[in-house]
Each structure stands twice: as C-alpha cells, then as structure tokens.
Design a protein around this motif. Structure first.
Motif, PDB file in Angstrom:
ATOM      1  N   ARG A 143       0.732  -1.047   0.103  1.00  0.00           N
ATOM      2  CA  ARG A 143       0.018  -0.144   0.165  1.00  0.00           C
ATOM      3  C   ARG A 143       0.676   1.441   0.080  1.00  0.00           C
ATOM      4  N   ASN A 144       1.856   1.446   0.841  1.00  0.00           N
ATOM      5  CA  ASN A 144       3.037   2.430   1.016  1.00  0.00           C
ATOM      6  C   ASN A 144       3.553   2.787  -0.574  1.00  0.00           C
ATOM      7  N   ALA A 145       3.877   1.890  -0.842  1.00  0.00           N
ATOM      8  CA  ALA A 145       4.402   1.861  -2.398  1.00  0.00           C
ATOM      9  C   ALA A 145       3.151   1.856  -3.771  1.00  0.00           C
ATOM     10  N   VAL A 146       2.475   1.696  -3.048  1.00  0.00           N
ATOM     11  CA  VAL A 146       1.266   2.280  -4.393  1.00  0.00           C
ATOM     12  C   VAL A 146       0.901   4.217  -4.293  1.00  0.00           C
ATOM     13  N   ALA A 147       1.059   3.908  -2.772  1.00  0.00           N
ATOM     14  CA  ALA A 147       0.297   5.751  -2.233  1.00  0.00           C
ATOM     15  C   ALA A 147       2.077   6.390  -2.745  1.00  0.00           C
ATOM     16  N   ALA A 148       2.656   5.954  -2.854  1.00  0.00           N
ATOM     17  CA  ALA A 148       4.522   6.828  -3.213  1.00  0.00           C
ATOM     18  C   ALA A 148       4.080   6.838  -4.570  1.00  0.00           C
TER      19      ALA A 148
END
Length: 222
Positions: A177-182
C-alpha cells in the motif's frame, strides 16, 4: 497518520526500548507503555478506574472472545471512549480484516491528544497482535522488529501461531500500500493510459488478424 521516518540508529534505539527495566512475573498483571500514547495490558488494568485515570488513559480498545463478554467489557463508559472488538482467540481468526478499524480508532485518539489502552483478557496473544501490527505500520518496520519492539516493553507477549502468520502477512500488505501511495498520481494515470493503449493496440491487432482470416476464407470460397 503518516508513518514515522527514522534512521537506522533511531530504529535500533526504539526497538531496544528502556534498558533499565527488570521484568518480573507480577508485571504481566499491569500494563506497559509501548509508545508515549499507547499502552498494552491485561483485563485486570481495565477494571480499575483509579489506575486508568492515574495512567492518563482517555481511550480503550477492548478486545475479547465473544464468550468472555460478561467479564471483558467496557466498565467506565462515562469516563473513557471505548472500542470493543469481538475476536475469536483461535489461530483461524482473521485479524487483518479487523485491524484497520482498530488502527483508525487509535490514530484518532492520539491525534486528539489522547492516551490509548489496548487490552484483552491476558494481554499475551490477542491484543499484542494488534499492537504489533500498529507499530509495524506506524514506524515502517519489519514484522520481526515490530514484535521485538513490543516484546522489549511487555516481555510476556506471545501471539499464537495463526496470529504470528498474519502479522508476517501484514508486513507485505502495508508495504504494498505504501508503494502504491508513493507512486505519483500523474504517473499512475500515464501507466493506466499506456495499459489501455496497449490493450487497444492488442484489440486492433486481433481485429486485423480476424479480417485477414476472413479475406483468406472469402478468397478460397471464390
């Protein structure tokens, strides 16, 4: 609430925790401060209004097996904000599905300047699993580091095998999720458009192949 970014030395110090604590068996009956605004403990702590007030608690996450509802329950609703989670204390219970609501409750409380106690019956397996997932995501840690962080403050925790498996799984979930948000939204849009363009091109190629085959069939018939 965004994840806290720290360097390696800060992370090591955080995980290590207070080095001057000598753990004793009696301490499992008390709660421990995992973070300045987050406490973890057993049912016994939640039964004392005086103790909760002396600790500065404003919010309580009460996690229980449904069959424990008669004893593990909100006792002082006029004094604290409660969240009750009915969770089966078995290895098959899905904690990941229940965690987002608990995380949101904790974050809202801390953002408001509150202090949260998370407890279950014994404070050994069930409530620690939620707290480990919370600190893992909050500090962007691996599941091992998050487990050690909590364990170094409340030595008696021991999530059951099923819960531990889910804690490990949650690491990959929150990091994805963090990777997508970034990923910049504009870039995401370009990628989607490119994908659609590729799909359209593939459709066009397929249509062209079909037309060629039809032309060949027509030629053979004539």
């Amino acid at each position: 609430m965004a994840a806290v970014i720290m360097n390696e030395e800060q992370i090591r110090e955080l995980i290590q925790g207070p080095g001057d604590v000598e753990w004793s068996y009696e301490m499992r009956r008390k709660c421990q401060e995992i973070l300045p605004s987050l406490l973890l403990g057993p049912l016994q702590v939640s039964k004392s209004l005086e103790t909760l007030q002396s600790l500065g608690v404003t919010h309580v996450v009460c996690i229980r097996d449904a069959k424990e509802a008669f004893s593990v329950r909100p006792r002082f609703p006029d004094h604290f904000q409660y969240m009750v989670l009915d969770v089966e204390d078995s290895e098959e219970q899905n904690l990941i599905r229940l965690f987002p609501a608990a995380k949101q409750f904790i974050e809202n409380a801390i953002t408001q300047g509150g202090r949260v106690l998370v407890h279950c019956n014994g404070g050994i397996s069930l409530s620690p699993s939620f707290v480990v997932m919370y600190v893992m995501q909050h500090f962007n840690l691996s599941w091992e580091d998050a487990l050690h962080l909590v364990q170094n403050r409340r030595y008696c925790i021991s999530p059951n095998g099923g819960f531990l498996t889910q804690i490990k799984e949650y690491e990959s979930i929150y990091k994805a999720r963090n990777a997508v948000a970034a990923f910049p939204p504009q870039q995401r849009l370009v990628s989607v458009r490119r994908k659609r363009s590729d799909e359209d091109s593939e459709d066009e190629r397929e249509d062209e192949r079909k037309r060629v085959l039809m032309d060949q069939d027509d030629a053979m018939e004539s």
